[in-house]
Motif scaffolding. Structure first.
Motif, mmCIF file in Angstrom:
data_model
loop_
_atom_site.group_PDB
_atom_site.id
_atom_site.type_symbol
_atom_site.label_atom_id
_atom_site.label_comp_id
_atom_site.label_asym_id
_atom_site.label_seq_id
_atom_site.Cartn_x
_atom_site.Cartn_y
_atom_site.Cartn_z
ATOM 1 N N LEU B 442 0.839 -1.199 0.000
ATOM 2 C CA LEU B 442 0.000 0.000 0.000
ATOM 3 C C LEU B 442 0.878 1.254 0.000
ATOM 4 O O LEU B 442 0.698 2.174 -0.798
ATOM 5 N N ILE B 546 -5.183 -3.083 -2.892
ATOM 6 C CA ILE B 546 -4.151 -2.387 -2.121
ATOM 7 C C ILE B 546 -3.407 -1.399 -2.991
ATOM 8 O O ILE B 546 -3.235 -0.214 -2.656
ATOM 9 N N GLY B 550 -3.500 2.614 -2.742
ATOM 10 C CA GLY B 550 -2.293 3.411 -2.528
ATOM 11 C C GLY B 550 -2.193 4.522 -3.548
ATOM 12 O O GLY B 550 -1.901 5.678 -3.224
#
Lengths: 391, 692, 402, 165, 230, 103
Positions: B442, B546, B550
């Motif tokens: 992330l 993820i 991010g």
């Protein structure tokens, strides 16, 4: 039988030994072998000094010594008597013992070198397994003698001369050895006797001297250059350099000790010439097979005299190098060429005999030679110059 | 044995030869040096392709051994091998190396030590390739050290810059600490297995005979020998691959020229550690008879990797230097590789290594291009809006960023990272590494987005923006002649970028779960069949989320409104200044090291010196003076009070005092004397020992 | 042993002195008993040294073999020449000038005669002028030949070039002997002419010699001019810059080797030199090799002059009959006569007070003035270079010390 | 034990003692070279021609000359004023005596079976081939060592201009 | 000087030099011209007529004492640059060769260790009394006394002068003869005059003047080839 | 005393003299020379053991001597260079005053 004149000295020795009790046979044999060497080479020294002075004189359009005896033949004798009767001056502050020992050591070392020199068929004093090495080992003792002479005199000039001499000898010992390595590679032996015997065979009427191969020729030239330097001859006579440091390390010697130095120098020159003959010029072997009827020892001394004449000739021609140039010459030209020559000699060994091999090797030698000399010339910026003229 | 095996040694030999030749070249012959290096590398690359083909046809390890050194009845053999691991690495290193070499000709164009640079570079590549082909731990170690040496030379290439010199020293010393463990492990291995060869038709150290022997022997704490040795060797890998706590040199190594950074952090040096673990994996994973859980060694590897991955990612969030961000990201990614090795075996770790090599090289070279374009500026706060000025760089850099972030499905990074996450998820020991890795992923996506936003979006914040005023005169900038404007780099630099960008895409498809060709190749079976394992899709989905999350977060914080000035603090800094500072300073680890180890060492040295100088010497002196004084008093008393009998005792005591003082003489001859006396003692002992 | 080891600053003498100004002379405290270990070695080259051309002495401080200080010491041959000349009649001074540069006495005579002739306003008959040129140029030939021989001898060529040069010089000296009665101390010229006329057959002999001489030059050239060792020893050694040459009043071949176009035969065109066509060779480097070659080329040019002079020499008187040699009393005044002697500008400065002896008599000796730059040329060079440089300066101690 | 051995041994011991005991360091080196020569003679006597000649070449031709040069370069007049022996000479001498007595005792006490084999002097060819085969690695190492020593010696002894002060 | 300046092999110049010395070496055996050496005591360079070394005093006739031309005028003593001549004039007069009474030197010494053979004395002598010798080897065992030549050592006959410098000597003789003739005629005229007037004071003063005029004519005949056209 | 023992004894004597020199001389060069002597003593041992060994064809002793000589040459070169450098630094080669290591 052509063998008889060839072996006359060997036969003579054995004949003489017949009259000697067997208990002292070994010693007598040694004496009988050493004594002639001790006589012949100093005699050669005497002849050479005369020859040198005569030859130099003729080169310089002079007559040379001609007063003592017919054509000045007794000149060496006169010189000897003069040096013997001269006062032996030892500087007050000199180290007396060392001052005395230096010329002796020099002469002894020079004489020792003759032990492995085959001056004729079956006429080497000892056939050492590592004969060539012996020669160089003994040669290195000379440096010590020179140092002793220079140091013990306690003179600045002699010290300078000794330092020059040692530096020069050490530097030129390397190319000297490297130049002779090619022969050892080819002969596969360090024994001087073996090396000569390998060369004493003939194809047709031509001998197998190593000088007749490209690498051998180059090796010979390099060896002779290094030998000239090693024996402090012109144009590498800086340690003596009479116009610069007057006489170098033996400036403080006079009388017989000075003569000993002279003797030692000349003996050293003969020895290096002798080893050059042994390594490259076929030792005692005749240059043509039809000439073998002339005794082997005669050939050896003939070749020796020829080389001596070369030395004299060169001395009569060339100015002296400078110290740094001398060193540079060793490290920048002789050493690389000697190393390269070793490669060529290796190549020679692995190529099939024939003209092709000869030409390939010669070509391979000529190329770096040209390249190196061009590089050196360019680096040094040496040039023939043009000059302008004002009217 | 195919012919290529015999000639594999040429692959490292060629660059080394090139290095040797260019070391002899005069400093001004720039073109020949660069040409030599590139040609040798290209030749190596060609050979590596041949080797790769050979390995494809015969995946079992093929070796070529020869005995190198004989002492007593022992023979030390060296050799090289060709197996899939080697083949893959060879291709990767030669290819990336080649590209970097080409790139360097442009990047280093104006450097006066151009020739030297290429000499080092070629030597470095040669060393690395030597590490790869080595079939002997000893040979590997030698090449390993060459790599270490050249990394020192290259990081400190601009040695006039004190920071570069310090960084070089740091890198060298830090990796040396790890290598100590490596060396001990190696010696231990030799002592136990009597060979350092990996494969030697059954007698090698990595082959079943030796391994099973090692795996059943236990040492202290119940550790099996194989694990213990493996862990020691892992120390070396930690040093070289920048694992926590030996990572400190890696960010500092950014002081070197950018191609060096790319070479070190992407393709070679850091990969060497991972490769080493992959190489000795049989040893690391060797089980005793009964156990099914992963070995201690692998557990350690995993944990170290996980910590490193998270650590690197968090620190990278708070960096300003464009290369430093990438450096910490490398630390993080190396952690991933270690996790991969620990939880999933060499195939997983190596896959990430390969993909990472390409996209990280891409990123570094892109960063180099940016720095080049900005005339040496490295602070991302002073960049911005560069996509207009250097579109090609932007494009390729973007691809690299996506690959690193693990953008779902299209880029290689996604697939390799996914494989790691999947394996970690299924690790039998603990789930924690998985979560740490996920968090790291992330953050990775986040900081990469942050960086791209800073660099390429927004407005140009280059100071002055006219004639560039160099804020850091002793950094790289003075060496590049930049015009006022940022400009696109020359083709010789962008072409490698484009090629690398292509591979950042393409490589991923070699190892998708659908067609795990890569894994099967490395594992040595040809059945390229998708293993439909449970939870695969779920993990994929999770990792996609993820990564996207991010990226989104990054865009949210940095991309939405463009950063106006370079003085403006970071968004995170505004929110959490303390935390940001901690992160920016990389948890103060350097400071801690300075405060602890370095200072400790200094103190110890000083203490030893003081002890020697004052305490021991003082004691001896004091004793001696004391004894002398006593003796004097004694003798005084003696002479006048007591009888003559004490005389002798006084004398002996005085002598003793003197002797003790003399022990500390600091003179050569005194020490020589003791040696002589020791010799006497030794001979006496031997004689009597023999006599008895 | 009175002095302890003293710290010695390393002189910055490796590079050649910057143009125009003399090299920095380091103050090197050297004790006379310095041993080799004490870094600097002071040796005294001369006055008895094979290569110092007589009784010249150089106190040389060496670092290894590198010269870091060189102090010329002269005066060993000092004879009070100038003072003696002020007690001697004008005629009586003439034989003394022979002894200045004893290699080339006739040019010395000439310079002195020129000065006296200027002082007394004396005309010289044409034939005498021709004889002066012929003998003067012959002097130049033998001086240069001799010098090249000496130079090579100093560089260790074991006398061969010197002997060749001497062979030729002998022939010139033979000519001089049959003309003047002496081989070296000719004492030949007189104010207003020459002492004796050319003897019968002399000119033929001289012509024969001149015809042979180029062969010697060729031989010499083949022997040594493009010899590598010679080039190594001489090229870029002892470089005298043009500026330094000017500021140190260097003259003669040495100045011309530094590229200075200064030949009094052209600049002054004294005597009848304007009648001959000849060229002045100029060097560009100013090193020993250039000095060597300039002299070599000058010999070629001298041969040209001689050929022209011998062709054109007229008959007639050789002495201005108006001049009384013995009781010569010039009017009060002063005069400076200078000629291009083989060594450079040789000048005589005379002041007359009307009496029969000069009131002031002063010689400008080229050897001495050319020698003043010796240390500048030698600093940082080897001992061997010092010898070569000294040889190339061409000094004769008779002239240096006077 | 032959006469020649005795002569050589006496020569060696005498010259060695002189080398270590004489006051003038140059004399020490000169007598030392006698020792080296004697040892070479010993080697020749034992049939190790090559080693003996190498010994002369290396020790007399190189080491002694080098030592002499070093002495010349380090010998200042002040240096000559130094005492010959160090302050702790007696202890050193005693140590040496102890060493000798222990070694001598060791030699004499252990019955060393001197197998006097038929002496076949080792030929140069033999040495050469074993250098190229069995001992190729040591040979290379020695080569490396010598190169390193050469460079090292030059670097160390080279005069650095900045620290002449 | 135009020579080729391409890159050549090292040592080419050296080989050229070697060839040159070899040519000289063999040449010295073939052509005697190359050898300039003269084997001195046995053979000598044929002495040139104009050679000079140390002065001597000329006497006419056979008696060195009586025939000495020197009248001790001391001009040479004064003009000698190194001042190596020492003369003591006689108090009385003795008749010279022609019978005219003249002063004569009681002492005439020349220190030949100082003399530099410059022949200034010869040039200034009005009486052709001092001339240059050609003898140059005076080996002696004492440095000073033996090299101080006195009148007896210096005096040499006119025949000797003719022997060593034939051309010059005959010119001198001719000049002297002419002078004497002139003097004789002059004397005759003067005697004739004196018969009328008072006797002339001295004969020396006019003699000096004519003698100095004679010196300038003492030159060998000029070179015959000098003015020839080619 | 056998021949071998004689050689060994000679070598140990040589060793001891060398050691004595190394221990007692003040001149650093002579100390180095003493060490060279000790090396030479070892060489004598090598050759003697080879000569009196089981077979002279087994030439390890000779080889060792050769290598030892080479190493000694290197050692001498470096050692003397160090001494010269030290002399330049401190203007003495007196070991008694060369104790700056002591601090």
């Amino acid at each position: 039988m052509t063998q008889t004149p060839d072996q006359v000295f060997v036969i003579l020795k054995h004949w003489l030994l017949g009259y000697v009790p067997t208990s002292v046979h070994a010693i007598a044999s040694a004496v009988l072998s050493i004594l002639p060497l001790m006589v012949v080479f100093p005699l050669l020294f005497a002849i050479t000094t005369l020859l040198e002075r005569k030859g130099l004189g003729r080169i310089q359009n002079r007559l040379g010594p001609n007063r003592t005896g017919p054509m000045g033949l007794w000149q060496p004798l006169a010189d000897g008597i003069k040096s013997l009767t001269k006062e032996d001056i030892v500087p007050f502050t000199a180290d007396h013992i060392v001052h005395f020992l230096a010329p002796v050591l020099l002469v002894v070392a020079a004489f020792l070198a003759y032990a492995v020199l085959p001056v004729g068929r079956n006429m080497a004093l000892v056939n050492l397994n590592a004969g060539v090495l012996f020669f160089f080992a003994v040669g290195s003792v000379v440096e010590l003698a020179v140092f002793m002479a220079g140091w013990s005199s306690r003179s600045k000039y002699s010290m300078l001369g000794a330092m020059r001499a040692i530096a020069q000898m050490i530097s030129y010992e390397v190319p000297l050895v490297l130049a002779s390595v090619v022969v050892i590679m080819q002969a596969g032996s360090l024994s001087t006797v073996d090396i000569v015997e390998r060369q004493a065979t003939y194809t047709g009427i031509f001998p197998h001297w190593y000088v007749f191969t490209p690498w051998g020729f180059l090796g010979f030239i390099l060896f002779m250059i290094a030998a000239t330097a090693e024996s402090n001859r012109s144009p590498f006579d800086l340690p003596e350099g009479e116009s610069e440091i007057i006489a170098g390390y033996y400036i403080e010697y006079s009388g017989f000790k000075f003569a000993l130095f002279f003797l030692g120098e000349y003996l050293g020159m003969f020895a290096t010439s002798g080893i050059a003959i042994t390594l490259f010029l076929g030792g005692w072997s005749a240059p043509l097979s039809v000439l073998t009827f002339i005794p082997s020892w005669a050939w050896f001394f003939l070749k020796l005299l020829t080389l001596i004449c070369m030395f004299i000739w060169v001395r009569g021609t060339l100015p002296r190098l400078r110290m740094d140039q001398l060193m540079n010459f060793a490290w920048e030209f002789i050493l690389p060429m000697a190393l390269f020559n070793m490669v060529i000699a290796g190549l020679w060994r692995f190529m099939n005999p024939g003209a092709v091999r000869w030409f390939v090797c010669a070509f391979l030698i000529l190329v770096p030679m040209f390249v190196l000399s061009a590089l050196l010339k360019r680096k040094k910026k040496l040039q023939l110059r043009t000059y302008s003229f004002a009217e | 044995m195919t012919w290529i095996v015999r000639y594999v040694c040429l692959i490292p030999a060629l660059p080394m030869l090139a290095a040797g030749i260019s070391a002899l070249l005069p400093q001004r012959s720039r073109k020949p040096a660069a040409g030599l290096a590139i040609v040798s590398m290209a030749a190596s690359f060609a050979l590596a392709l041949c080797a790769f083909a050979a390995a494809l046809s015969n995946p079992s390890p093929q070796v070529f051994n020869f005995s190198w050194l004989q002492f007593g009845d022992q023979t030390l053999a060296l050799g090289w091998l060709l197996d899939p691991l080697t083949a893959v690495m060879l291709v990767m290193v030669t290819f990336v190396g080649l590209l970097i070499f080409i790139y360097s000709t442009g990047y280093m164009e104006h450097d006066e030590n151009f020739t030297r640079f290429f000499c080092f570079l070629a030597l470095f590549a040669g060393g690395m390739l030597g590490v790869i082909i080595a079939n002997s731990l000893l040979l590997l170690f030698m090449c390993w050290e060459i790599v270490g040496l050249t990394s020192y030379l290259l990081i400190g290439f601009w040695y006039q810059n004190p920071r570069a010199a310090a960084a070089a020293k740091k890198a060298f010393i830090t990796t040396r600490i790890g290598d100590l463990g490596f060396l001990i492990g190696m010696v231990w291995l030799y002592a136990q297995a009597h060979t350092l060869l990996f494969y030697d038709s059954g007698r090698g150290a990595l082959e079943s005979g030796a391994v099973s022997h090692l795996a059943v022997t236990t040492t202290i704490y119940g550790l099996t020998l194989s694990s213990a040795i493996g862990l020691l060797i892992f120390c070396g890998a930690m040093g070289k691959s920048g694992q926590v706590p030996l990572h400190v040199w890696l960010p500092d190594a950014m002081e070197g020229p950018t191609p060096v950074s790319a070479l070190i952090h992407a393709a070679t040096m850091v990969a060497a550690g991972v490769f080493l673990i992959a190489r000795i994996y049989p040893l690391m994973s060797a089980h005793g008879v009964e156990v099914v859980t992963p070995t201690i060694a692998l557990q350690v590897v995993t944990w170290v990797g996980a910590i490193t991955a998270l650590f690197g990612a968090t620190v990278a969030v708070a960096q300003w230097d464009i290369k430093r961000i990438l450096a910490y990201s490398t630390v993080s990614q190396l952690g991933y590789m270690m996790i991969g090795l620990g939880v999933g075996g060499p195939a997983v770790g190596m896959f990430h290594l390969i993909t990472h090599a390409f996209f990280k090289a891409l990123l570094f070279l892109g960063a180099g291009s940016v720095i080049h374009g900005c005339s040496g500026e490295q602070d991302i706060r002073r960049m911005g809006g560069l996509r207009k000025y250097m579109p090609l760089t932007f494009l390729t850099y973007g691809i690299g960023m996506l690959a690193l972030s693990g953008f779902p499905l299209v880029v290689s990074g996604f697939w390799s990272k996914d494989a790691i996450l999947y394996s970690a998820h299924h690790w039998s020991v603990s789930q924690l590494p998985f979560y740490m890795a996920s968090l790291g992923a992330l953050l990775t996506a986040f900081y990469m987005t942050r960086q791209v936003c800073y660099v390429f979006f927004g407005t140009l914040r280059l100071p002055g923006h006219g004639p560039v005023s160099h804020s850091e005169p002793d950094s790289e900038d003075t060496r590049h002649h930049g015009a006022g404007h940022p400009h696109e780099s020359p083709a010789v630099m962008t072409a490698p970028l484009a090629i690398l960008a292509f591979f950042a895409f393409a490589l991923g498809f070699l190892g998708t779960p659908l067609w795990p060709w890569f894994q099967s190749f490395l594992n040595g079976d040809h059945s390229v069949a998708a293993e439909h394992e449970p939870g695969l899709v779920a993990t994929m989905a999770a990792s996609s989320v993820i990564a996207l999350l991010g990226i989104f977060l990054g865009w949210l914080l940095y991309g939405r409104q463009s950063i106006a000035t370079c003085e403006a603090p970071d968004v995170l800094e505004r929110a959490q200044p303390q935390t940001f500072r901690v992160l920016h300073q990389a948890y103060f680890i350097d400071a801690i090291y300075d405060a602890t180890f370095v200072r400790l060492t200094r103190w110890t040295a000083k203490l030893a010196d003081l002890l020697d100088r004052f305490l021991f010497h003082g004691i001896v002196q004091a004793i001696s003076f004391g004894v002398l004084g006593l003796a004097w008093v004694d003798s005084f008393v003696d002479n006048y009070v007591v009888n003559f009998g004490f005389d002798s005792s006084w004398r002996s005591i005085s002598m003793g005092g003197r002797a003790m003082a003399a022990l500390q003489g600091g003179r050569v001859q005194a020490y020589l004397r003791y040696i002589g006396l020791a010799l006497v003692a030794l001979v006496l002992y031997l004689l009597w020992g023999v006599a008895r | 042993m009175t002095t302890a080891w003293a710290p010695i600053t390393e002189p910055n003498a490796t590079e050649t002195p910057s143009l125009g100004q003399p090299a920095p002379r380091p103050a090197v405290p050297v004790t006379s008993d310095s041993a080799l270990a004490e870094q600097y070695l002071e040796i005294s080259m001369g006055p008895q040294h094979p290569s110092t051309h007589g009784v010249f002495r150089m106190n040389v401080v060496l670092d290894g073999e590198r010269v870091i200080q060189l102090k010329p010491v002269f005066g060993y041959l000092h004879r009070n020449h100038e003072k003696i000349a002020e007690t001697e009649s004008y005629l009586g001074n003439m034989p003394y000038t022979d002894r200045l540069d004893y290699i080339c006495s006739i040019t010395n005579n000439w310079a002195y005669a020129l000065a006296v002739e200027k002082l007394g306003g004396i005309e010289v008959p044409e034939r005498a002028e021709y004889i002066r040129v012929i003998t003067g140029e012959l002097t130049r030939l033998q001086n240069h030949a001799c010098l090249l021989g000496f130079l090579l001898q100093d560089m260790g060529a074991s006398g061969t070039p010197l002997m060749y040069a001497f062979r030729e010089r002998e022939k010139v000296l033979d000519l001089f002997e049959s003309l003047t009665g002496a081989r070296m101390m000719c004492n030949y010229l007189r104010f207003g002419g020459c002492r004796v006329d050319l003897p019968a057959g002399w000119l033929d002999r001289a012509k024969a010699f001149l015809a042979e001489f180029p062969r010697f030059l060729d031989e010499f050239e083949r022997l040594l001019v493009d010899n590598e060792i010679l080039m190594e020893r001489t090229q870029n050694v002892g470089v005298l810059s043009r500026e330094l040459a000017v500021s140190s009043a260097i003259s003669g071949p040495m100045a011309r080797a530094s590229g200075l176009n200064y030949d009094i035969r052209k600049a002054d065109a004294y005597s009848i030199y304007s009648r001959f066509s000849f060229r002045v060779p100029l060097g560009h480097h100013g090193d020993v090799y250039d000095r060597y070659m300039i002299r070599f080329l000058e010999m070629h040019e001298s041969v040209k002059i001689l050929e022209q002079a011998m062709r054109d020499i007229p008959a007639g008187p050789i002495q201005n009959p108006a001049v009384k040699a013995r009781l010569f009393r010039p009017k009060p005044g002063e005069a400076y006569g200078r000629i291009e002697s083989p060594k450079g500008e040789l000048g005589f400065y005379l002041i007359s007070d009307g009496s029969g002896i000069p009131y002031r008599y002063r010689v400008r000796p080229p050897s001495l003035i050319n020698l003043t730059v010796l240390e500048d040329l030698c600093l940082g060079r080897n001992v061997a270079d010092v010898i070569a440089i000294l040889g190339s300066v061409d000094i004769v101690m008779g002239e240096v010390d006077r | 034990m032959s006469i020649s051995f005795l002569i050589i041994a006496v020569l060696i011991v005498g010259s060695t003692a002189a080398a270590m005991g004489l006051r003038n360091p140059i004399h020490c080196v000169l007598t030392l070279s006698i020792t080296f020569g004697g040892i070479a003679a010993l080697f020749l006597q034992l049939g190790a021609e090559f080693v003996g000649l190498t010994q002369i070449m290396v020790y007399v031709g190189a080491v002694a000359i080098l030592a002499v040069f070093a002495i010349m370069m380090t010998q200042s007049r002040r240096g000559l004023m130094l005492g010959t022996f160090s302050r702790n000479a007696l202890v050193g001498l005693l140590t040496a005596v102890a060493v000798f007595s222990v070694l001598g005792w060791a030699v004499l006490s252990q019955p060393v079976a001197g197998v006097t084999a038929a002496v076949s002097p080792v030929s140069v060819q033999q040495i050469g081939s074993s250098l190229m085969h069995e001992y190729v690695l040591p040979l290379e190492l020695i080569g490396l060592l010598l190169t390193a020593a050469l460079i090292g010696a030059i670097v160390i002894a080279m005069e650095r201009k900045e620290d002449t002060e | 000087m135009s020579r080729d300046r391409g890159s050549r092999l090292l040592g080419e110049g050296i080989i050229k030099g070697l060839a040159e010395t070899a040519r000289n070496f063999f040449g010295s055996y073939i052509s005697k011209q190359r050898l300039t050496t003269v084997q001195y005591p046995e053979e000598r360079i044929p002495q040139d007529e104009s050679f000079r070394n140390f002065p001597f005093l000329v006497y006419d006739g056979s008696d060195p004492e009586a025939g000495l031309r020197c009248v001790s005028c001391q001009i040479c003593e004064k003009e000698c640059p190194p001042k190596c001549i020492f003369i003591e004039k006689s108090k009385d007069k003795k008749p010279d060769a022609v019978g005219k009474p003249q002063f004569y030197p009681t002492v005439f010494d020349i220190d030949v260790s100082v003399c530099m053979s410059c022949q200034i004395c010869v040039e200034v002598c009005p009486f052709e009394a001092i001339k240059m010798d050609v003898k140059y080897d005076y080996p002696t065992e004492s440095r000073f006394a033996a090299l101080l030549f006195d009148k007896h050592q210096l005096a040499k006959s006119n025949d000797y002068y003719h022997q060593i410098h034939p051309t010059e000597a005959s010119a001198v003789d001719a000049a002297l003869a002419a002078e004497r003739e002139a003097a004789a005629t002059k004397a005759a005229a003067a005697a004739a005059k004196a018969a009328a007037a008072k006797p002339a004071a001295t004969a020396g003063a006019p003699g000096t003047a004519t003698a100095s005029a004679a010196t300038s004519t003492v030159t060998p005949p000029s070179d015959t080839t000098a003015g020839e056209p080619r | 005393m056998t021949g071998l023992q004689a050689y060994l004894l000679l070598s140990s004597l040589l060793f001891a003299i060398g050691l004595a020199g190394a221990l007692t001389r003040r001149n650093a060069i002579l100390v180095l020379i003493g060490i060279e002597l000790m090396l030479n003593a070892a060489n004598i041992n090598f050759i003697a053991f080879w000569h009196y060994g089981p077979a002279t064809t087994y030439i390890t002793g000779v080889m060792f001597a050769i290598f030892s000589i080479s190493v000694a040459a290197a050692e001498a070169a470096v050692g003397l260079a160090i001494i010269v450098a030290a002399y330049r630094h401190s203007h003495t080669i007196d070991l008694d005053s060369m104790n700056s290591l002591k601090g």
